[in-house]
Design a protein around this motif. Structure first.
Motif, PDB file in Angstrom:
ATOM      1  N   GLY A  97       0.813  -1.209   0.000  1.00 29.84           N
ATOM      2  CA  GLY A  97       0.000   0.000   0.000  1.00 29.84           C
ATOM      3  C   GLY A  97       0.840   1.250   0.000  1.00 29.84           C
ATOM      4  N   VAL A  98       0.504   2.179   0.897  1.00 30.95           N
ATOM      5  CA  VAL A  98       1.212   3.459   0.915  1.00 30.95           C
ATOM      6  C   VAL A  98       2.579   3.358   1.582  1.00 30.95           C
ATOM      7  CG1 VAL A  98      -0.892   4.837   0.996  1.00 30.95           C
ATOM      8  CG2 VAL A  98       0.201   4.175   3.131  1.00 30.95           C
ATOM      9  N   ASP A  99       2.833   2.241   2.281  1.00 32.97           N
ATOM     10  CA  ASP A  99       4.044   2.173   3.117  1.00 32.97           C
ATOM     11  C   ASP A  99       5.327   2.368   2.334  1.00 32.97           C
ATOM     12  OD1 ASP A  99       3.023  -0.428   2.222  1.00 32.97           O
ATOM     13  OD2 ASP A  99       4.944  -1.156   2.969  1.00 32.97           O
ATOM     14  N   SER A 100       5.386   1.809   1.140  1.00 34.60           N
ATOM     15  CA  SER A 100       6.621   1.868   0.371  1.00 34.60           C
ATOM     16  C   SER A 100       6.937   3.313  -0.032  1.00 34.60           C
ATOM     17  CB  SER A 100       6.490   0.984  -0.863  1.00 34.60           C
ATOM     18  OG  SER A 100       7.713   0.900  -1.510  1.00 34.60           O
ATOM     19  N   ARG A 101       5.936   3.976  -0.574  1.00 36.88           N
ATOM     20  CA  ARG A 101       6.140   5.369  -0.972  1.00 36.88           C
ATOM     21  C   ARG A 101       6.433   6.237   0.251  1.00 36.88           C
ATOM     22  NH1 ARG A 101       4.397   8.605  -5.428  1.00 36.88           N
ATOM     23  NH2 ARG A 101       2.909   7.084  -6.168  1.00 36.88           N
ATOM     24  N   PHE A 102       5.674   5.970   1.329  1.00 43.86           N
ATOM     25  CA  PHE A 102       5.861   6.769   2.544  1.00 43.86           C
ATOM     26  C   PHE A 102       7.288   6.591   3.077  1.00 43.86           C
ATOM     27  CE2 PHE A 102       5.529   7.779   7.059  1.00 43.86           C
ATOM     28  CZ  PHE A 102       4.835   8.980   7.017  1.00 43.86           C
ATOM     29  N   ALA A 103       7.769   5.353   3.107  1.00 46.41           N
ATOM     30  CA  ALA A 103       9.130   5.082   3.603  1.00 46.41           C
ATOM     31  C   ALA A 103      10.159   5.785   2.732  1.00 46.41           C
ATOM     32  CB  ALA A 103       9.389   3.579   3.615  1.00 46.41           C
ATOM     33  N   ARG A 104       9.993   5.656   1.422  1.00 47.15           N
ATOM     34  CA  ARG A 104      10.981   6.247   0.509  1.00 47.15           C
ATOM     35  C   ARG A 104      10.995   7.769   0.631  1.00 47.15           C
ATOM     36  NH1 ARG A 104      11.059   8.072  -4.692  1.00 47.15           N
ATOM     37  NH2 ARG A 104       8.996   7.341  -5.215  1.00 47.15           N
ATOM     38  N   GLY A 253       1.752  14.883   5.664  1.00 44.22           N
ATOM     39  CA  GLY A 253       0.520  14.074   5.650  1.00 44.22           C
ATOM     40  C   GLY A 253      -0.388  14.468   4.489  1.00 44.22           C
ATOM     41  N   LEU A 254      -0.514  15.778   4.243  1.00 41.08           N
ATOM     42  CA  LEU A 254      -1.348  16.231   3.112  1.00 41.08           C
ATOM     43  C   LEU A 254      -0.742  15.763   1.785  1.00 41.08           C
ATOM     44  CD1 LEU A 254      -2.024  19.932   4.237  1.00 41.08           C
ATOM     45  CD2 LEU A 254      -3.450  17.911   4.628  1.00 41.08           C
ATOM     46  N   HIS A 255       0.571  15.817   1.735  1.00 40.63           N
ATOM     47  CA  HIS A 255       1.287  15.368   0.529  1.00 40.63           C
ATOM     48  C   HIS A 255       0.920  13.916   0.217  1.00 40.63           C
ATOM     49  CE1 HIS A 255       4.859  15.692  -2.161  1.00 40.63           C
ATOM     50  NE2 HIS A 255       4.917  14.383  -1.967  1.00 40.63           N
ATOM     51  N   HIS A 256       0.908  13.106   1.267  1.00 37.30           N
ATOM     52  CA  HIS A 256       0.613  11.687   1.038  1.00 37.30           C
ATOM     53  C   HIS A 256      -0.877  11.429   0.831  1.00 37.30           C
ATOM     54  CE1 HIS A 256       4.477   9.726   0.918  1.00 37.30           C
ATOM     55  NE2 HIS A 256       4.865  10.840   1.495  1.00 37.30           N
ATOM     56  N   ALA A 257      -1.711  12.320   1.344  1.00 39.90           N
ATOM     57  CA  ALA A 257      -3.143  12.213   1.008  1.00 39.90           C
ATOM     58  C   ALA A 257      -3.295  12.410  -0.498  1.00 39.90           C
ATOM     59  CB  ALA A 257      -3.941  13.256   1.783  1.00 39.90           C
ATOM     60  N   ALA A 258      -2.524  13.352  -1.057  1.00 35.58           N
ATOM     61  CA  ALA A 258      -2.599  13.609  -2.502  1.00 35.58           C
ATOM     62  C   ALA A 258      -2.123  12.391  -3.298  1.00 35.58           C
ATOM     63  CB  ALA A 258      -1.755  14.836  -2.865  1.00 35.58           C
ATOM     64  N   HIS A 259      -1.003  11.807  -2.868  1.00 30.18           N
ATOM     65  CA  HIS A 259      -0.530  10.597  -3.567  1.00 30.18           C
ATOM     66  C   HIS A 259      -1.598   9.491  -3.490  1.00 30.18           C
ATOM     67  CE1 HIS A 259       3.422  11.846  -4.691  1.00 30.18           C
ATOM     68  NE2 HIS A 259       3.933  11.878  -3.477  1.00 30.18           N
ATOM     69  N   ALA A 260      -2.191   9.343  -2.298  1.00 23.99           N
ATOM     70  CA  ALA A 260      -3.192   8.284  -2.119  1.00 23.99           C
ATOM     71  C   ALA A 260      -4.401   8.546  -3.016  1.00 23.99           C
ATOM     72  CB  ALA A 260      -3.614   8.210  -0.651  1.00 23.99           C
ATOM     73  N   HIS A 261      -4.789   9.827  -3.120  1.00 25.63           N
ATOM     74  CA  HIS A 261      -5.907  10.170  -4.002  1.00 25.63           C
ATOM     75  C   HIS A 261      -5.580   9.795  -5.444  1.00 25.63           C
ATOM     76  CE1 HIS A 261      -9.143  12.320  -5.986  1.00 25.63           C
ATOM     77  NE2 HIS A 261      -8.224  12.812  -6.789  1.00 25.63           N
ATOM     78  N   ASN A 262      -4.385  10.202  -5.880  1.00 29.38           N
ATOM     79  CA  ASN A 262      -4.004   9.898  -7.270  1.00 29.38           C
ATOM     80  C   ASN A 262      -4.027   8.394  -7.517  1.00 29.38           C
ATOM     81  OD1 ASN A 262      -3.736  12.551  -8.002  1.00 29.38           O
ATOM     82  ND2 ASN A 262      -1.519  12.634  -7.760  1.00 29.38           N
ATOM     83  N   ALA A 263      -3.501   7.633  -6.552  1.00 28.88           N
ATOM     84  CA  ALA A 263      -3.484   6.172  -6.721  1.00 28.88           C
ATOM     85  C   ALA A 263      -4.916   5.634  -6.777  1.00 28.88           C
ATOM     86  CB  ALA A 263      -2.720   5.523  -5.577  1.00 28.88           C
ATOM     87  N   GLU A 264      -5.779   6.218  -5.951  1.00 23.65           N
ATOM     88  CA  GLU A 264      -7.162   5.736  -5.882  1.00 23.65           C
ATOM     89  C   GLU A 264      -7.918   5.957  -7.206  1.00 23.65           C
ATOM     90  OE1 GLU A 264     -10.577   6.202  -2.491  1.00 23.65           O
ATOM     91  OE2 GLU A 264      -8.469   6.356  -1.958  1.00 23.65           O
TER      92      GLU A 264
END
Ligand SMILES: C/C=C/C(=O)SCCNC(=O)CCNC(=O)[C@H](O)C(C)(C)COP(=O)(O)OP(=O)(O)OC[C@H]1O[C@@H](n2cnc3c(N)ncnc32)[C@H](O)[C@@H]1OP(=O)(O)O
Length: 283
Positions: A97-104, A253-264
């Motif tokens: 899920g998001v963990d890989s991108r978040f870690a990197r 956190g907002l940055h990763h909300a955006a990535h999650a939205h794009n992925a969704e």
């Protein structure tokens, strides 16, 4: 002395008491992938550990300082294939899920830039040409920015649906209204405008950029080492008390909300637009 890292994506040179570190992917306008980021970290470490080095200059080879993160070359990072080095505990939460991108991004983008901001030696960014998005992150983590007249600065990533780069310093290094203008329009700020906003220390003619920056570095390097390290820490602590560090954490956190939205919705946040489209949209 000049040394290149094994793949040559960063070069390292010492002149007088100054280490000069140069981004070296000129064919891709110094677009940054993890290989470059880790090479950069190794070069900074080398400069810190060398007692003969009193100050550090960060520059880019070729036409531009940096086109930001690599969003399309054959060597760009892919989240799932990223070879994690330090965030080892993230390896234990799976990679689906998001963990890989978040870690990197925690390590390679936000983490590294913060680490470089804390280097105990003065660092000057010597900027010419484009300094875009991830390029801003590098320049902003330096203590001084010296720019040539032709330099320009932009963070166009709202076009990708992302609310600014990971090292979210915009309101602190400019002011809240200028930060909004930079983000809402994606426009390029000239070196002069950046100087007026207090983001850049000096603007000089392109031909004088290197001489001016190296003179400044040598002059700073003549100051007592501990005095410099403490003065740097003092100003950084003041910025953090004004909310810089906590602000960045909250925006991450907002940055990763955006990535999650794009992925969704089935988009690749970065490669999705591609460097050519981003360049075209900025014209
Ligand atoms: C959270 C996100 C953070 C980020 O940092 S996302 C990245 C944001 N960056 C951008 O939007 C910059 C896009 N690039 C440009 O605007 C332009 O480029 C420049 C103004 C930097 C330079 O323009 P010019 O000198 O005319 O060069 P050229 O012909 O556009 O580029 C030469 C080669 O470099 C590749 N390239 C440029 N920027 C990037 C990049 N950021 N990532 C990957 N590749 C990049 C191009 O595609 C091309 O490649 P080929 O020669 O194979 O056609």
């Amino acid at each position: 002395m000049t040394l290149n890292d094994s793949d040559g994506v960063v070069t390292y040179e010492v002149r007088g008491t100054t280490a000069i570190i140069r981004l070296n992917r000129p064919e891709y306008r110094n677009a940054q992938n993890s290989k470059m980021t880790y090479a950069l970290d190794a070069a900074f470490t080398r400069a810190v550990e060398d007692d003969a080095v009193k100050a550090i200059v960060l520059a880019g080879n070729g036409k531009h300082f940096s086109a930001g993160h690599d969003i399309g070359t054959p060597e760009r990072d892919a989240d799932q294939s990223f070879e994690r080095k330090a965030v080892v505990w993230w390896d234990h939460v799976g990679a689906e899920g998001v963990d890989s991108r978040f870690a990197r991004e925690s390590e390679v983008y936000l983490g590294m830039c913060r680490r470089w901001r804390e280097l105990p030696k003065p660092v000057i960014a010597m900027v010419h040409g484009a300094c875009i998005a991830g390029g801003l992150m590098l320049a902003w983590s330096c203590d001084f920015i010296v720019a040539s007249e032709d330099a320009f600065f932009s963070d166009p990533v709202v076009r990708m649906g992302i609310p600014g780069v990971e090292y979210f310093a915009h309101p602190w290094v400019t002011n809240p209204r200028a930060a909004k203008e930079m983000l809402f329009t994606g426009d390029r700020f000239t070196a002069r405008r950046a100087y007026e906003l207090g983001m850049v220390n000096h603007v000089v003619e392109r031909e004088l950029l290197e001489e001016h920056t190296l003179n400044l570095a040598e002059r700073i390097g003549a100051m007592p080492r501990l005095g410099l390290a403490l003065a740097k820490k003092a100003v950084n602590q003041s910025e953090d008390l004004q909310g810089l560090r906590a602000g960045m954490d909250s925006v991450f956190g907002l940055h990763h909300a955006a990535h999650a939205h794009n992925a969704e919705v089935g988009k690749d946040s970065l490669a999705g637009m591609g460097a050519k489209n981003m360049a075209e949209a900025a014209k």
